[in-house]
Design a protein around this motif. Structure first.
Motif, PDB file in Angstrom:
ATOM      1  N   PHE A  48       0.830  -1.204   0.000  1.00 16.17           N
ATOM      2  CA  PHE A  48       0.000   0.000   0.000  1.00 16.17           C
ATOM      3  C   PHE A  48       0.867   1.257   0.000  1.00 16.17           C
ATOM      4  CE2 PHE A  48      -2.678   3.230   2.080  1.00 16.17           C
ATOM      5  CZ  PHE A  48      -3.740   3.241   1.196  1.00 16.17           C
ATOM      6  N   VAL A  49       1.929   1.267   0.796  1.00 11.15           N
ATOM      7  CA  VAL A  49       2.836   2.415   0.843  1.00 11.15           C
ATOM      8  C   VAL A  49       3.538   2.584  -0.507  1.00 11.15           C
ATOM      9  CG1 VAL A  49       4.966   3.292   1.910  1.00 11.15           C
ATOM     10  CG2 VAL A  49       3.129   2.387   3.342  1.00 11.15           C
ATOM     11  N   ALA A  50       3.956   1.486  -1.112  1.00 14.29           N
ATOM     12  CA  ALA A  50       4.600   1.556  -2.434  1.00 14.29           C
ATOM     13  C   ALA A  50       3.619   2.082  -3.483  1.00 14.29           C
ATOM     14  CB  ALA A  50       5.131   0.181  -2.836  1.00 14.29           C
ATOM     15  N   TYR A  51       2.375   1.641  -3.414  1.00 14.44           N
ATOM     16  CA  TYR A  51       1.347   2.136  -4.328  1.00 14.44           C
ATOM     17  C   TYR A  51       1.178   3.639  -4.158  1.00 14.44           C
ATOM     18  CZ  TYR A  51      -3.297   3.095  -6.203  1.00 14.44           C
ATOM     19  OH  TYR A  51      -4.362   3.649  -6.873  1.00 14.44           O
ATOM     20  N   ARG A  52       1.113   4.065  -2.912  1.00 19.88           N
ATOM     21  CA  ARG A  52       0.956   5.493  -2.614  1.00 19.88           C
ATOM     22  C   ARG A  52       2.135   6.290  -3.186  1.00 19.88           C
ATOM     23  NH1 ARG A  52      -0.508   7.300   3.483  1.00 19.88           N
ATOM     24  NH2 ARG A  52      -2.700   6.972   3.128  1.00 19.88           N
ATOM     25  N   ALA A  53       3.342   5.751  -3.058  1.00 23.67           N
ATOM     26  CA  ALA A  53       4.522   6.432  -3.601  1.00 23.67           C
ATOM     27  C   ALA A  53       4.388   6.599  -5.115  1.00 23.67           C
ATOM     28  CB  ALA A  53       5.787   5.654  -3.255  1.00 23.67           C
ATOM     29  N   GLY A  54       3.868   5.586  -5.763  1.00 28.23           N
ATOM     30  CA  GLY A  54       3.663   5.657  -7.207  1.00 28.23           C
ATOM     31  C   GLY A  54       2.582   6.644  -7.606  1.00 28.23           C
ATOM     32  N   GLN A  55       1.645   6.905  -6.723  1.00 26.22           N
ATOM     33  CA  GLN A  55       0.551   7.832  -7.011  1.00 26.22           C
ATOM     34  C   GLN A  55       0.933   9.292  -6.784  1.00 26.22           C
ATOM     35  OE1 GLN A  55      -2.690   7.040  -8.238  1.00 26.22           O
ATOM     36  NE2 GLN A  55      -1.407   5.294  -8.750  1.00 26.22           N
ATOM     37  N   GLU A 103       5.418  13.186   3.414  1.00 24.54           N
ATOM     38  CA  GLU A 103       4.157  13.315   4.155  1.00 24.54           C
ATOM     39  C   GLU A 103       3.066  12.468   3.510  1.00 24.54           C
ATOM     40  OE1 GLU A 103       4.164  17.797   6.082  1.00 24.54           O
ATOM     41  OE2 GLU A 103       3.901  17.604   3.897  1.00 24.54           O
ATOM     42  N   PHE A 104       3.034  12.458   2.175  1.00 25.05           N
ATOM     43  CA  PHE A 104       1.998  11.705   1.458  1.00 25.05           C
ATOM     44  C   PHE A 104       2.216  10.203   1.577  1.00 25.05           C
ATOM     45  CE2 PHE A 104       0.252   9.804  -2.457  1.00 25.05           C
ATOM     46  CZ  PHE A 104      -1.069  10.200  -2.327  1.00 25.05           C
ATOM     47  N   VAL A 105       3.428   9.770   1.301  1.00 26.12           N
ATOM     48  CA  VAL A 105       3.715   8.332   1.274  1.00 26.12           C
ATOM     49  C   VAL A 105       3.617   7.716   2.665  1.00 26.12           C
ATOM     50  CG1 VAL A 105       5.536   6.627   0.806  1.00 26.12           C
ATOM     51  CG2 VAL A 105       5.113   8.493  -0.813  1.00 26.12           C
ATOM     52  N   ASN A 106       4.123   8.405   3.670  1.00 21.56           N
ATOM     53  CA  ASN A 106       4.176   7.848   5.021  1.00 21.56           C
ATOM     54  C   ASN A 106       3.097   8.383   5.947  1.00 21.56           C
ATOM     55  OD1 ASN A 106       6.577   6.257   4.524  1.00 21.56           O
ATOM     56  ND2 ASN A 106       7.621   8.222   4.378  1.00 21.56           N
TER      57      ASN A 106
END
Length: 141
Positions: A48-55, A103-106
């Motif tokens: 989920f965190v990796a997905y968020r980083a990609g977004q 801030e977004f990813v974590n």
């Protein structure tokens, strides 16, 4: 008379809020499915965190490393202002008015936490189905 008006207003607003919540849950279930990087039918917190980083780049449209008002075209600013404000409230931990990549990813993963019913840091297919079922029940279908 004011009480009647208030009650009528609530009767109109509550279904709209409930449908909005159902839509948010359906969107969450879709995002969780997209985050399943290895295709095993479950999403770990790391996926989920990796997905968020990609977004992040999707939101940081001007590529300056921050999500801010500058990323929203003026023509669409009014439409996206509430969403950006909600994101700021959730992710802008240093309160500088913009959201950094870190801030977004974590940041808080409220949606993941909502779906992860047993809090084992893995959202299983059964937990995703339960989330979908809840959203369908709220939508009335």
């Amino acid at each position: 008379m004011k009480t009647i008006s208030l009650c009528l207003g609530l009767l109109i607003a509550v279904p709209a809020v409930a449908q909005g919540m159902a839509s948010d849950r359906a969107d969450l279930a879709q995002r969780l499915s997209q985050a399943d990087a290895d295709g095993d039918g479950q999403v770990t917190r790391a996926e989920f965190v990796a997905y968020r980083a990609g977004q992040f780049a999707r939101f940081d449209r001007n590529g300056d490393g921050f999500i801010s008002d500058d990323d929203v075209p003026r023509l669409l600013a009014g439409r996206f202002a509430p969403r950006l404000q909600a994101m700021r409230q959730q992710f802008d931990t240093n309160h500088d008015g913009r959201i950094s990549r870190d801030e977004f990813v974590n940041g808080p993963a409220r949606g993941f936490d909502l779906a992860d019913a047993n809090h084992d840091n893995i959202v299983t297919a059964a937990e995703m189905k339960a989330l979908n079922d809840k959203s369908k029940a709220i939508r009335g279908g």
